[in-house]
Scaffold this motif. Sequence first.
Motif, PDB file in Angstrom:
ATOM      1  N   LYS A 275      11.095   0.721 -32.862  1.00  0.00           N
ATOM      2  CA  LYS A 275      12.256   0.007 -33.400  1.00  0.00           C
ATOM      3  C   LYS A 275      11.867  -0.695 -34.688  1.00  0.00           C
ATOM      4  O   LYS A 275      10.906  -1.448 -34.727  1.00  0.00           O
ATOM      5  CB  LYS A 275      12.756  -0.999 -32.361  1.00  0.00           C
ATOM      6  CG  LYS A 275      14.039  -1.671 -32.756  1.00  0.00           C
ATOM      7  CD  LYS A 275      14.767  -2.373 -31.621  1.00  0.00           C
ATOM      8  CE  LYS A 275      13.931  -3.333 -30.848  1.00  0.00           C
ATOM      9  NZ  LYS A 275      14.710  -4.120 -29.884  1.00  0.00           N
ATOM     10  N   PRO A 276      12.609  -0.450 -35.777  1.00  0.00           N
ATOM     11  CA  PRO A 276      12.324  -1.121 -37.043  1.00  0.00           C
ATOM     12  C   PRO A 276      12.565  -2.633 -36.942  1.00  0.00           C
ATOM     13  O   PRO A 276      13.150  -3.119 -35.976  1.00  0.00           O
ATOM     14  CB  PRO A 276      13.330  -0.496 -38.018  1.00  0.00           C
ATOM     15  CG  PRO A 276      13.789   0.755 -37.367  1.00  0.00           C
ATOM     16  CD  PRO A 276      13.694   0.519 -35.901  1.00  0.00           C
ATOM     17  N   THR A 277      12.165  -3.335 -37.955  1.00  0.00           N
ATOM     18  CA  THR A 277      12.408  -4.770 -38.041  1.00  0.00           C
ATOM     19  C   THR A 277      13.912  -5.015 -38.113  1.00  0.00           C
ATOM     20  O   THR A 277      14.631  -4.289 -38.804  1.00  0.00           O
ATOM     21  CB  THR A 277      11.734  -5.351 -39.298  1.00  0.00           C
ATOM     22  OG1 THR A 277      10.345  -5.030 -39.252  1.00  0.00           O
ATOM     23  CG2 THR A 277      11.921  -6.845 -39.394  1.00  0.00           C
ATOM     24  N   ALA A 278      14.372  -6.051 -37.428  1.00  0.00           N
ATOM     25  CA  ALA A 278      15.797  -6.376 -37.420  1.00  0.00           C
ATOM     26  C   ALA A 278      16.273  -6.723 -38.821  1.00  0.00           C
ATOM     27  O   ALA A 278      15.626  -7.488 -39.531  1.00  0.00           O
ATOM     28  CB  ALA A 278      16.059  -7.545 -36.479  1.00  0.00           C
ATOM     29  N   PRO A 279      17.411  -6.161 -39.227  1.00  0.00           N
ATOM     30  CA  PRO A 279      17.964  -6.518 -40.529  1.00  0.00           C
ATOM     31  C   PRO A 279      18.563  -7.923 -40.479  1.00  0.00           C
ATOM     32  O   PRO A 279      18.856  -8.447 -39.409  1.00  0.00           O
ATOM     33  CB  PRO A 279      19.049  -5.464 -40.752  1.00  0.00           C
ATOM     34  CG  PRO A 279      19.455  -5.045 -39.382  1.00  0.00           C
ATOM     35  CD  PRO A 279      18.222  -5.172 -38.531  1.00  0.00           C
ATOM     36  N   LYS A 280      18.751  -8.496 -41.641  1.00  0.00           N
ATOM     37  CA  LYS A 280      19.337  -9.840 -41.717  1.00  0.00           C
ATOM     38  C   LYS A 280      20.859  -9.790 -41.882  1.00  0.00           C
ATOM     39  O   LYS A 280      21.522 -10.807 -41.785  1.00  0.00           O
ATOM     40  CB  LYS A 280      18.701 -10.613 -42.864  1.00  0.00           C
ATOM     41  CG  LYS A 280      17.224 -10.910 -42.606  1.00  0.00           C
ATOM     42  CD  LYS A 280      16.601 -11.640 -43.767  1.00  0.00           C
ATOM     43  CE  LYS A 280      15.186 -12.060 -43.546  1.00  0.00           C
ATOM     44  NZ  LYS A 280      14.306 -11.186 -42.849  1.00  0.00           N
ATOM     45  N   ASP A 281      21.387  -8.615 -42.113  1.00  0.00           N
ATOM     46  CA  ASP A 281      22.817  -8.440 -42.329  1.00  0.00           C
ATOM     47  C   ASP A 281      23.591  -8.787 -41.053  1.00  0.00           C
ATOM     48  O   ASP A 281      23.414  -8.153 -40.015  1.00  0.00           O
ATOM     49  CB  ASP A 281      23.087  -6.991 -42.740  1.00  0.00           C
ATOM     50  CG  ASP A 281      24.505  -6.772 -43.194  1.00  0.00           C
ATOM     51  OD1 ASP A 281      25.431  -7.010 -42.390  1.00  0.00           O
ATOM     52  OD2 ASP A 281      24.682  -6.361 -44.347  1.00  0.00           O
ATOM     53  N   MET A 282      24.458  -9.786 -41.138  1.00  0.00           N
ATOM     54  CA  MET A 282      25.181 -10.276 -39.957  1.00  0.00           C
ATOM     55  C   MET A 282      26.068  -9.197 -39.324  1.00  0.00           C
ATOM     56  O   MET A 282      26.230  -9.178 -38.115  1.00  0.00           O
ATOM     57  CB  MET A 282      26.038 -11.498 -40.328  1.00  0.00           C
ATOM     58  CG  MET A 282      25.225 -12.736 -40.656  1.00  0.00           C
ATOM     59  SD  MET A 282      24.042 -13.196 -39.357  1.00  0.00           S
ATOM     60  CE  MET A 282      25.156 -13.634 -38.040  1.00  0.00           C
ATOM     61  N   SER A 283      26.626  -8.303 -40.119  1.00  0.00           N
ATOM     62  CA  SER A 283      27.480  -7.250 -39.568  1.00  0.00           C
ATOM     63  C   SER A 283      26.712  -6.356 -38.605  1.00  0.00           C
ATOM     64  O   SER A 283      27.263  -5.874 -37.622  1.00  0.00           O
ATOM     65  CB  SER A 283      28.058  -6.379 -40.688  1.00  0.00           C
ATOM     66  OG  SER A 283      28.835  -7.146 -41.559  1.00  0.00           O
ATOM     67  N   LEU A 284      25.442  -6.135 -38.887  1.00  0.00           N
ATOM     68  CA  LEU A 284      24.618  -5.270 -38.044  1.00  0.00           C
ATOM     69  C   LEU A 284      24.057  -6.011 -36.836  1.00  0.00           C
ATOM     70  O   LEU A 284      23.538  -5.387 -35.910  1.00  0.00           O
ATOM     71  CB  LEU A 284      23.487  -4.659 -38.864  1.00  0.00           C
ATOM     72  CG  LEU A 284      23.940  -3.718 -39.977  1.00  0.00           C
ATOM     73  CD1 LEU A 284      22.769  -3.310 -40.848  1.00  0.00           C
ATOM     74  CD2 LEU A 284      24.655  -2.497 -39.404  1.00  0.00           C
ATOM     75  N   LEU A 285      24.172  -7.335 -36.837  1.00  0.00           N
ATOM     76  CA  LEU A 285      23.684  -8.137 -35.716  1.00  0.00           C
ATOM     77  C   LEU A 285      24.752  -8.335 -34.646  1.00  0.00           C
ATOM     78  O   LEU A 285      24.444  -8.748 -33.526  1.00  0.00           O
ATOM     79  CB  LEU A 285      23.179  -9.499 -36.209  1.00  0.00           C
ATOM     80  CG  LEU A 285      22.010  -9.448 -37.187  1.00  0.00           C
ATOM     81  CD1 LEU A 285      21.670 -10.851 -37.682  1.00  0.00           C
ATOM     82  CD2 LEU A 285      20.791  -8.785 -36.571  1.00  0.00           C
ATOM     83  N   SER A 286      25.996  -8.023 -34.970  1.00  0.00           N
ATOM     84  CA  SER A 286      27.089  -8.140 -34.002  1.00  0.00           C
ATOM     85  C   SER A 286      27.062  -6.948 -33.049  1.00  0.00           C
ATOM     86  O   SER A 286      26.672  -5.848 -33.431  1.00  0.00           O
ATOM     87  CB  SER A 286      28.432  -8.164 -34.732  1.00  0.00           C
ATOM     88  OG  SER A 286      28.497  -9.257 -35.606  1.00  0.00           O
ATOM     89  N   PRO A 287      27.497  -7.158 -31.812  1.00  0.00           N
ATOM     90  CA  PRO A 287      27.493  -6.041 -30.854  1.00  0.00           C
ATOM     91  C   PRO A 287      28.642  -5.061 -31.116  1.00  0.00           C
ATOM     92  O   PRO A 287      29.803  -5.453 -31.141  1.00  0.00           O
ATOM     93  CB  PRO A 287      27.648  -6.730 -29.495  1.00  0.00           C
ATOM     94  CG  PRO A 287      28.284  -8.039 -29.792  1.00  0.00           C
ATOM     95  CD  PRO A 287      27.889  -8.419 -31.181  1.00  0.00           C
ATOM     96  N   PHE A 288      28.275  -3.811 -31.362  1.00  0.00           N
ATOM     97  CA  PHE A 288      29.239  -2.721 -31.522  1.00  0.00           C
ATOM     98  C   PHE A 288      28.646  -1.459 -30.925  1.00  0.00           C
ATOM     99  O   PHE A 288      27.445  -1.207 -31.051  1.00  0.00           O
ATOM    100  CB  PHE A 288      29.574  -2.462 -32.997  1.00  0.00           C
ATOM    101  CG  PHE A 288      30.651  -3.344 -33.537  1.00  0.00           C
ATOM    102  CD1 PHE A 288      31.994  -3.013 -33.372  1.00  0.00           C
ATOM    103  CD2 PHE A 288      30.323  -4.514 -34.189  1.00  0.00           C
ATOM    104  CE1 PHE A 288      32.986  -3.843 -33.869  1.00  0.00           C
ATOM    105  CE2 PHE A 288      31.309  -5.348 -34.681  1.00  0.00           C
ATOM    106  CZ  PHE A 288      32.641  -5.021 -34.522  1.00  0.00           C
ATOM    107  N   ALA A 289      29.506  -0.680 -30.297  1.00  0.00           N
ATOM    108  CA  ALA A 289      29.105   0.615 -29.761  1.00  0.00           C
ATOM    109  C   ALA A 289      29.094   1.640 -30.890  1.00  0.00           C
ATOM    110  O   ALA A 289      29.847   1.512 -31.862  1.00  0.00           O
ATOM    111  CB  ALA A 289      30.070   1.048 -28.666  1.00  0.00           C
ATOM    112  N   CYS A 290      28.243   2.648 -30.749  1.00  0.00           N
ATOM    113  CA  CYS A 290      28.207   3.696 -31.771  1.00  0.00           C
ATOM    114  C   CYS A 290      27.688   4.998 -31.190  1.00  0.00           C
ATOM    115  O   CYS A 290      27.091   5.024 -30.110  1.00  0.00           O
ATOM    116  CB  CYS A 290      27.352   3.276 -32.964  1.00  0.00           C
ATOM    117  SG  CYS A 290      25.581   3.246 -32.657  1.00  0.00           S
ATOM    118  N   PHE A 291      27.933   6.066 -31.918  1.00  0.00           N
ATOM    119  CA  PHE A 291      27.366   7.388 -31.654  1.00  0.00           C
ATOM    120  C   PHE A 291      26.675   7.837 -32.926  1.00  0.00           C
ATOM    121  O   PHE A 291      27.156   7.573 -34.032  1.00  0.00           O
ATOM    122  CB  PHE A 291      28.446   8.409 -31.280  1.00  0.00           C
ATOM    123  CG  PHE A 291      28.807   8.392 -29.832  1.00  0.00           C
ATOM    124  CD1 PHE A 291      28.381   9.393 -28.980  1.00  0.00           C
ATOM    125  CD2 PHE A 291      29.562   7.356 -29.306  1.00  0.00           C
ATOM    126  CE1 PHE A 291      28.698   9.368 -27.633  1.00  0.00           C
ATOM    127  CE2 PHE A 291      29.889   7.319 -27.969  1.00  0.00           C
ATOM    128  CZ  PHE A 291      29.464   8.334 -27.118  1.00  0.00           C
TER     129      PHE A 291
END
Length: 191
Positions: A36-52
């Motif tokens: 797993k890469p280092t967590a980004p600081k971008d808040m949009s990517l820190l919110s829980p969302f499902a994806c494919f």
Amino acid sequence: MPALSCIELSKSTQNIAINLVWQVLTHAVKENCFVKPTAPKDMSLLSPFACFITLYINDELRGCIGTMQSDRPLWENICKYSYSSAFEDHRFEHLTADELADLSFQISILSPLESMVNQGEMQLLEGLEPEVDGLVIKYQRHNALFLPSVWEALPNPRDFVGKLKVKAGLPEDYWHTDIKLNRFHTFVIES
């Protein structure tokens, strides 16, 4: 029917998401493991969302795995399902380093699922919006999901729903009043 709300990401955030996929896949084909890469600081990517994550080699499907549940931050789901699509989709062999040059992918970020009232298959077919709606069907132990991108291959609603039933392990012409239906929309990032 009101529009489903779905995340919208800036171009810079989309680029971060694309880079996460490349980091995971590049490392995985070299080291044969998930890191797993280092967590980004971008808040949009820190919110829980499902994806494919859908992988393509020369525009041919090469893997597609994801989740309907927003159980963890979006960036973690992007990383996890990038790896899963490349190495755990049982329809395909593991992704190789040689294939990276021809690889493209889509990150499909799902809106929350919206329950639909089952008023019969004809009502469903008339209510679907091609190229916009994704669909989940569940019946007893059978369930399946089609992303809105599947409309490209199956533009007719009857074919779209019929093939989704087949994917779930049901006959294409089967219908039951107990089938549960959920629709969703996606925000798609393409590499």
